[in-house]
Design a protein around this motif. Structure first.
Motif, short mmCIF file in Angstrom:
data_model
loop_
_atom_site.label_atom_id
_atom_site.label_comp_id
_atom_site.label_asym_id
_atom_site.label_seq_id
_atom_site.Cartn_x
_atom_site.Cartn_y
_atom_site.Cartn_z
N THR A 6 -10.62 -6.29 -11.39
CA THR A 6 -9.42 -7.06 -11.11
C THR A 6 -8.16 -6.22 -11.34
OG1 THR A 6 -10.52 -9.11 -11.78
CG2 THR A 6 -8.10 -9.12 -11.74
N GLY A 7 -7.25 -6.28 -10.37
CA GLY A 7 -5.99 -5.56 -10.49
C GLY A 7 -6.04 -4.14 -10.00
N SER A 8 -7.21 -3.65 -9.61
CA SER A 8 -7.34 -2.29 -9.12
C SER A 8 -7.03 -2.23 -7.63
CB SER A 8 -8.76 -1.77 -9.36
OG SER A 8 -9.07 -1.73 -10.73
N THR A 9 -6.72 -1.03 -7.15
CA THR A 9 -6.49 -0.80 -5.73
C THR A 9 -7.70 -0.07 -5.17
OG1 THR A 9 -4.10 -0.64 -6.09
CG2 THR A 9 -4.96 0.25 -4.02
N LEU A 10 -8.52 -0.78 -4.43
CA LEU A 10 -9.78 -0.24 -3.90
C LEU A 10 -9.50 0.64 -2.69
CD1 LEU A 10 -12.93 -0.46 -4.24
CD2 LEU A 10 -12.81 -2.27 -2.51
N ALA A 11 -10.06 1.83 -2.68
CA ALA A 11 -9.81 2.77 -1.59
C ALA A 11 -10.24 2.20 -0.24
CB ALA A 11 -10.52 4.10 -1.86
N GLU A 12 -11.36 1.51 -0.21
CA GLU A 12 -11.84 0.93 1.05
C GLU A 12 -10.88 -0.13 1.58
OE1 GLU A 12 -15.49 2.73 -0.79
OE2 GLU A 12 -13.72 1.64 -1.52
N ALA A 46 -6.79 -1.57 5.59
CA ALA A 46 -5.44 -2.05 5.90
C ALA A 46 -4.71 -1.10 6.84
CB ALA A 46 -4.64 -2.21 4.61
N GLY A 47 -5.29 0.07 7.09
CA GLY A 47 -4.67 0.99 8.05
C GLY A 47 -4.14 2.28 7.48
N ALA A 48 -4.27 2.46 6.16
CA ALA A 48 -3.80 3.71 5.56
C ALA A 48 -4.74 4.85 5.91
CB ALA A 48 -3.69 3.57 4.05
N THR A 49 -4.17 6.03 6.07
CA THR A 49 -4.98 7.22 6.33
C THR A 49 -4.93 8.21 5.18
OG1 THR A 49 -3.13 8.31 7.47
CG2 THR A 49 -4.65 7.03 8.83
N GLY A 50 -4.10 7.94 4.18
CA GLY A 50 -4.00 8.83 3.04
C GLY A 50 -3.50 8.09 1.82
N THR A 51 -3.53 8.78 0.68
CA THR A 51 -3.04 8.18 -0.55
C THR A 51 -2.46 9.23 -1.48
OG1 THR A 51 -3.61 6.83 -2.50
CG2 THR A 51 -5.30 8.35 -1.70
N MET A 52 -1.39 8.87 -2.16
CA MET A 52 -0.89 9.66 -3.28
C MET A 52 -1.72 9.31 -4.51
SD MET A 52 3.25 9.45 -2.88
CE MET A 52 3.29 7.67 -3.11
N ILE A 53 -1.82 10.26 -5.41
CA ILE A 53 -2.53 10.05 -6.68
C ILE A 53 -1.74 10.73 -7.78
CG2 ILE A 53 -4.65 10.62 -7.98
CD1 ILE A 53 -6.14 10.56 -5.27
N ASN A 54 -1.59 10.05 -8.93
CA ASN A 54 -0.97 10.64 -10.12
C ASN A 54 0.52 10.90 -9.95
OD1 ASN A 54 -1.37 11.57 -12.88
ND2 ASN A 54 -0.95 13.63 -12.12
N ALA A 59 -12.99 8.30 -5.01
CA ALA A 59 -12.83 7.00 -4.36
C ALA A 59 -12.20 7.17 -2.98
CB ALA A 59 -11.98 6.08 -5.22
N ALA A 60 -11.17 7.99 -2.88
CA ALA A 60 -10.48 8.21 -1.61
C ALA A 60 -11.40 8.87 -0.59
CB ALA A 60 -9.24 9.07 -1.83
N ALA A 61 -12.33 9.69 -1.06
CA ALA A 61 -13.24 10.39 -0.15
C ALA A 61 -14.21 9.43 0.53
CB ALA A 61 -14.00 11.47 -0.91
N ARG A 62 -14.53 8.31 -0.13
CA ARG A 62 -15.52 7.40 0.45
C ARG A 62 -15.10 6.89 1.83
NH1 ARG A 62 -15.52 5.05 -4.93
NH2 ARG A 62 -14.47 3.25 -4.03
N PRO A 85 -8.23 18.23 -3.81
CA PRO A 85 -7.49 17.33 -2.92
C PRO A 85 -7.10 18.06 -1.65
CG PRO A 85 -6.00 18.23 -4.54
CD PRO A 85 -7.38 18.76 -4.90
N ASP A 86 -6.57 17.32 -0.69
CA ASP A 86 -6.03 17.96 0.51
C ASP A 86 -4.72 18.67 0.22
OD1 ASP A 86 -7.96 17.07 2.64
OD2 ASP A 86 -7.31 15.11 1.91
#
Length: 214
Positions: A65-71, A76-84, A101-104, A127-128
């Protein structure tokens, strides 16, 4: 040169910024992405702009609960993510978990760090891209590329010493085309910025000024 606009939790219109970014990217040929709040990912992605999440959690499907799931971010349409990001710091093990998680779902990744030493540690996780962002300059009017150019050059060298395939972005205080050019000349492959566009009265004009020198 990649330009990633982080909307943080600013009281801006994410669709207005996304449409402006898509227009400027199409007209200039410069790759421009937008990272909105998680609740706005789908609407922003529908504009056609390259859409990034501000964070994904180091979790899988399950009781989180409260987490942001990569899937969910990818769906939702995102192709990338910032981390940290400096405003959402993680322990090294959790950065690694968020990268896994992002790699999945195949999300691109940029790991933010404060200094060249942390850049090297982040680059070693595969990371990329990594982004150097001294926290004392975030949200200010002075860019890291002009206030402390050596930290950008050292970050580029630190990442290359670990893995030459990892891109290096420059963040903190980026707000003008001159800042972007300075970052490019120091060896950065992209820039992260926020308030210079998110708080602008005319986001499209602000973005046009940013990419015009390129």
């Amino acid at each position: 040169m990649f330009v990633l606009v982080n909307l943080k939790a600013y009281p801006c219109d994410p669709i207005e910024v996304a449409e402006a970014a898509a227009t400027v990217s199409d007209e200039s040929g410069v790759d421009v992405g937008v990272a909105p709040q998680a609740a706005d990912l789908s609407a922003v992605a529908e504009t056609g702009v390259e859409t990034w999440a501000q964070h994904v959690s180091p979790v899988e499907h399950g009781s989180h609960t409260g987490s942001t799931l990569a899937e969910a971010v990818a769906d939702a349409g995102a192709t990338g993510t910032m981390i940290n990001h400096s405003e959402n710091r993680l322990k090294l093990a959790d950065i690694d978990g968020s990268l896994d998680a992002a790699a999945r779902p195949g999300l691109e990744t940029v790991v933010c760090a404060n200094n060249p030493e942390q850049i090297a540690a982040a680059a070693a996780l595969g990371p990329d891209a990594v982004a150097v962002e001294p926290p004392e300059l975030i949200g200010g009017d002075v860019s890291v590329a002009t206030a402390d150019p050596e930290i950008v050059e050292d970050a580029v060298d630190a990442a290359a010493a670990v893995d030459e395939s990892v891109d290096v972005y420059c963040g903190a205080g980026i707000s003008t085309g001159e800042d972007v050019v300075a970052a490019d000349e120091l060896g950065a492959d992209g820039v992260l910025l926020a308030s210079g566009v998110a708080k602008a009265d005319d986001p499209q004009a602000a973005l046009e000024d940013l990419v015009e020198p390129l």
